[in-house]
Scaffold this active site. Sequence first.
Site, PDB file in Angstrom:
ATOM      1  CG  ASP A 279       0.731  43.034  63.443  1.00  0.00           C
ATOM      2  OD1 ASP A 279       0.523  43.953  62.640  1.00  0.00           O
ATOM      3  OD2 ASP A 279       1.448  43.159  64.441  1.00  0.00           O
ATOM      4  CE1 TYR A 362       8.448  47.058  64.626  1.00  0.00           C
ATOM      5  CE2 TYR A 362       8.916  44.725  64.729  1.00  0.00           C
ATOM      6  CZ  TYR A 362       9.037  45.990  65.255  1.00  0.00           C
ATOM      7  OH  TYR A 362       9.746  46.183  66.408  1.00  0.00           O
TER       8      TYR A 362
HETATM    9 CU   LIG Z   1       9.084  45.934  68.161  1.00  0.00          CU
END
Ligand SMILES: [Cu+2]
Length: 606
Positions: A279, A362
């Site tokens: 990420d 997320y």
């Molecule tokens: Cu997770």
Amino acid sequence: MAILRRDRGVGDQWRFAGLELAEPDKASLLAWRPGEPVIRQARITCWNTEDGRTYTATVSLTGDQVTGFEHRPGVQPNATVGEWLKADAMLRRHPQVIAALARRGITDLDLVLFDTWTYGYSLIPEQYRDRRMSWVDVWRRAAPGANPYAHPINGLHPVVDLNRMELLDIGDSGPVDPPQVMGEYVPRFIPGYRAREDVRPLHITQPEGVSFQLDGNELRWQKWSLRIGFNYREGLVLHQVGYADGGRVRPVAHRMSLAEMVVPYRDTSPEHYRRTAFDIGEWGLGFMTTSLELGCDCLGEIRYLDATLHDIAGEPYDIPRAICIHEEDNGVLWKHVDPEAGAEVRRMRRLVISFSATVANYEYLVYWRFYTDGSIECEVRATGIMVVTHLAPGETAPGTIIDDRTYAPFHQHFIVARLDMDVDGTANTVYSCDSEALPVGEDNPLGLSLVQRQVPLRTEADGRQDYRWDTQRTWKVVSESTRNRLGTPTGYKLVPGGSFPPMMDPASPVFRRAEVIGHTLWVTPYDPAERWPCGEFCNQSERDDGLGAWTAQDRPIEDTDIVLWYVFGIHHITRPEDWPVMPADTVSFWLKPVGFFDRNPALDVP
Ligand SMILES: [Cu+2]
């Protein structure tokens, strides 16, 4: 960018993956005094989409010239939002994609989301390995504004060449009959939604204003001082963290940030085997940073800082309110009740510097907290929406069932904090500190004796450290040349939290790309070129040239300028309660003074 275009023929077919301040080297930064001139340099990662060649450049903004321009063979720059958008636009118009969706009864393309993912070299089909590649998840919203991640379109994963913006493979293994799920979190889409009615307002007010001062990017609060930076890859960066003590500012850390995050999905099924996200190295926590909202993300008297980033054409844009600075009450700091003196109680207060990144489904919320007792805490909260997959009737789930015929794969979020510590100066040594119970014997008849074993880490091989529950291991960073009143070296200890073993075969292709996850802590001698634990270019990497390779040199790390790389995160065994939106999962680690002060430094808290 204009200088590169002018001097290096960087044309319209080029893309800019990264553009950041080239930070001055540490020695000149430490020697710099306010008011002195500053040489401004930018560091740029760009590539030519026509020949796929990657370059890193440095450009002097004050000198109006290119100071470095280097071809980097065999690497792919980080993924970009611009490509993500272009791939989405290409796919939703592509006849093969339209046909694949129509076979699944989906004809309203406005409800479809194409989510481009990167992947590792060894998972890319051989004939495409020299290209800039992506594979794609396809999702469908039940209605405009409804949650796309509620409805995976399984069995459809297009493979795209991002330089040519060309669909290479439709990746259609056939539809999976979708189950009935309730994957909505926006109130208007939740059937029979009714908000709780017993919640009264809770206000936080500071009628006389905040107790910190923000002067440009320099922040002062009580005895703490630091400077705030931000870049596309790490997001928030804290520089020159110091603590005023005895009429001077004592350095604690030179630079602290999150330098990598590796998220392997522990699932080899066709839906997930490629799903390992870097990420930070691939997508950039800075690029993924979203604006914060008063009253939601932060309560009370807030100061915000905006961030300026760039798009793939190199054009700047702002993220308003990217960084939040505020004070929080945190309960009792210290207390004692004496029958004669009565109760003495002090409130603990902390200064919080935070930002929030949304990486597709997320979110990661990052909080650096500074306390009145000299402690520093770094907390990360993971929330947002889990990736889920539908099961065929009767199929067993390799993860947790979270809704009808729907499961969420197990996965891990390994976060690497890069801590360039400067405790009372640049020359530091790290000690591993283990508690050991002595055996019952003549000197220890009751078996009560407990000793603390402190072992200096002398070279990088020693510096590869693992957490030990059985000895309650911590690590102490000390200044060998500075003594406190008690005659012991001044130090800060790293108190681990949220650490877990990789649980991964070193032969795994994922492990080879992220050797950093193999240890809880790594210690290296400071080298300005060593910034990225899994290497500068993780995208499509086969093997990383980061911490594993650097520390193979086994350089000395004793009584010198050192950097700590702390690996922590979330071992995410998914729960039904994480669906359809996850209550924040919270992990943190601490840096606590240990002999840095002569006694409790917070006796003077009013
Ligand atoms: Cu997770």
